[in-house]
Write an enzyme that holds these catalytic residues in place. Sequence first.
Site, PDB file in Angstrom:
ATOM      1  N   CYS A 128      37.233   7.715  60.825  1.00 45.02           N
ATOM      2  CA  CYS A 128      38.209   8.735  61.229  1.00 45.02           C
ATOM      3  C   CYS A 128      39.314   8.174  62.127  1.00 45.02           C
ATOM      4  O   CYS A 128      40.503   8.467  61.931  1.00 45.02           O
ATOM      5  CB  CYS A 128      37.491   9.878  61.942  1.00 45.02           C
ATOM      6  SG  CYS A 128      36.358   9.339  63.221  1.00 45.02           S
ATOM      7  N   HIS A 244      40.792  13.520  67.674  1.00 43.51           N
ATOM      8  CA  HIS A 244      40.801  12.195  68.302  1.00 43.51           C
ATOM      9  C   HIS A 244      42.227  11.818  68.701  1.00 43.51           C
ATOM     10  O   HIS A 244      43.175  12.032  67.940  1.00 43.51           O
ATOM     11  CB  HIS A 244      40.297  11.136  67.318  1.00 43.51           C
ATOM     12  CG  HIS A 244      38.810  11.146  67.091  1.00 43.51           C
ATOM     13  ND1 HIS A 244      37.951  12.059  67.655  1.00 43.51           N
ATOM     14  CD2 HIS A 244      38.021  10.305  66.355  1.00 43.51           C
ATOM     15  CE1 HIS A 244      36.705  11.799  67.270  1.00 43.51           C
ATOM     16  NE2 HIS A 244      36.718  10.740  66.480  1.00 43.51           N
TER      17      HIS A 244
END
Length: 335
Positions: A128, A244
Site C-alpha cells: 500500500c 497513510h
Amino acid sequence: SFNVGIVGATGAVGKEIVGVLEKRSFPVGALRIFGSERSAGKEVDTKFGRVTVELFSESSARECDVVFLAVDGDFSLKHAEAICEGNDGAVVIDNSSAFRYKEGIPLVVPEINSDATKGKKLIANPNCTTAIGLMAIWPLHKLFGLKKMVMSTYQAASGAGQPGMDELMEGTRSVLSGEREVAENKIFAHPLPFNVIPHIDKFQENGYTKEEMKVTWETRKICGLPDDFPVSCTAVRIPTSRAHSESIVAIFDKPVDVALARKALEEAPGVKLVDDIANLKYPMPLTATGQYDVEVGRLRKNIAFDNALEFFVVGDQLLRGAALNAVVVAEKMVE
Ligand code: HSE
C-alpha cells in the site's frame, strides 16, 4: 460480463474490494465469496445480490473469470497458481506479498505498468505505501528522471487490517475513559494510542524493516528501475485510522521546475493536488480517507540537495493502496 470471486471478502481489504466493485463499472456477472469453514454459510448483502459465503476450494475458484485474493501470503502461496493454471483457470489478483518479488509475475500499479499484465494470469498487487507514493512519483519521474528517493511514512492502523483499527479505537477509549493509563497491545509492537511506533513488520539484517524494504524493492520493479536503484524509507505507525501519509524527498537527474511539477501532478490520473498554503490546504488523512485519489501537496524545491523536490502524499491505504488498485488492474485486463 465476468464471474468474480473474492477470497477474504470479510477482511478490511476484501470488504473494500466488494465496495469498489459496487461503485465502479466492472461488468460483474455473478459475485462469489469464498471463505474458511468458520465463515462458510454466512450471508453478505451486496449490490449484486445476497451472496452466501462458500467454503474455498481451488476447483470452485477456478470457475470464476477473475479471483481477488485478500488473504495472507501463505494461503496465496499454496493456492494462487493452481487457481489460474491452464485454459480454464481464472485471472488471479493477489494482495499479499507472496508473489511480488518473483520473476515473471507482474507487480502492477495500472497507471504505471498495466502493460505488464499482457498474457499473464497471476498478478501481484503492490504494498500500500508503495502504491500510494508512486502515484505522485511516477509523473515527476517522467518529467525529470528520478535518481534517488528518500521516504518517511506515517502509516495508519488500517495497515494491520480490522484488528489493528479495533485495537487503536478500543485502546484510545480505554485511556480516555480512565480505565487504563496505557492502552493494551496485541497487534502492534507497542500501544498505539498517543504514541508513534517506528517499526512496521519484521526487522531485516540491514536494520531496515520489511515494510521499508518493500518500498525499495517494489519501486524498482514497478517503475522498471535497476536492481540497485537508491530508495530508502523509514516506515512509522501513527494513531490514525486508515490513510497513510508520506513525506518524500525525490532527487532527479534534470533540474526541477516547481510549476511544471505542479502541472504534471494536476494532470496525473489518481492524483489530487491539494497545495494552497495561503489557505492552509495540504494533504491530510482527514480529507484523503474514503477517496480514490491520492492527495499531493507541500510541493517545494528541496534546499539540501540539487535537482530535488520535497512533497507530502496521503492516500487511503485500503482503497488506492489495495482494493482500488486491484479492481483497476482487473478492469485493464478485461478492456
Ligand atoms: N503493510 C502495510 C501496513 C499494509 O502495515 O501499513 C499493506 O501493505
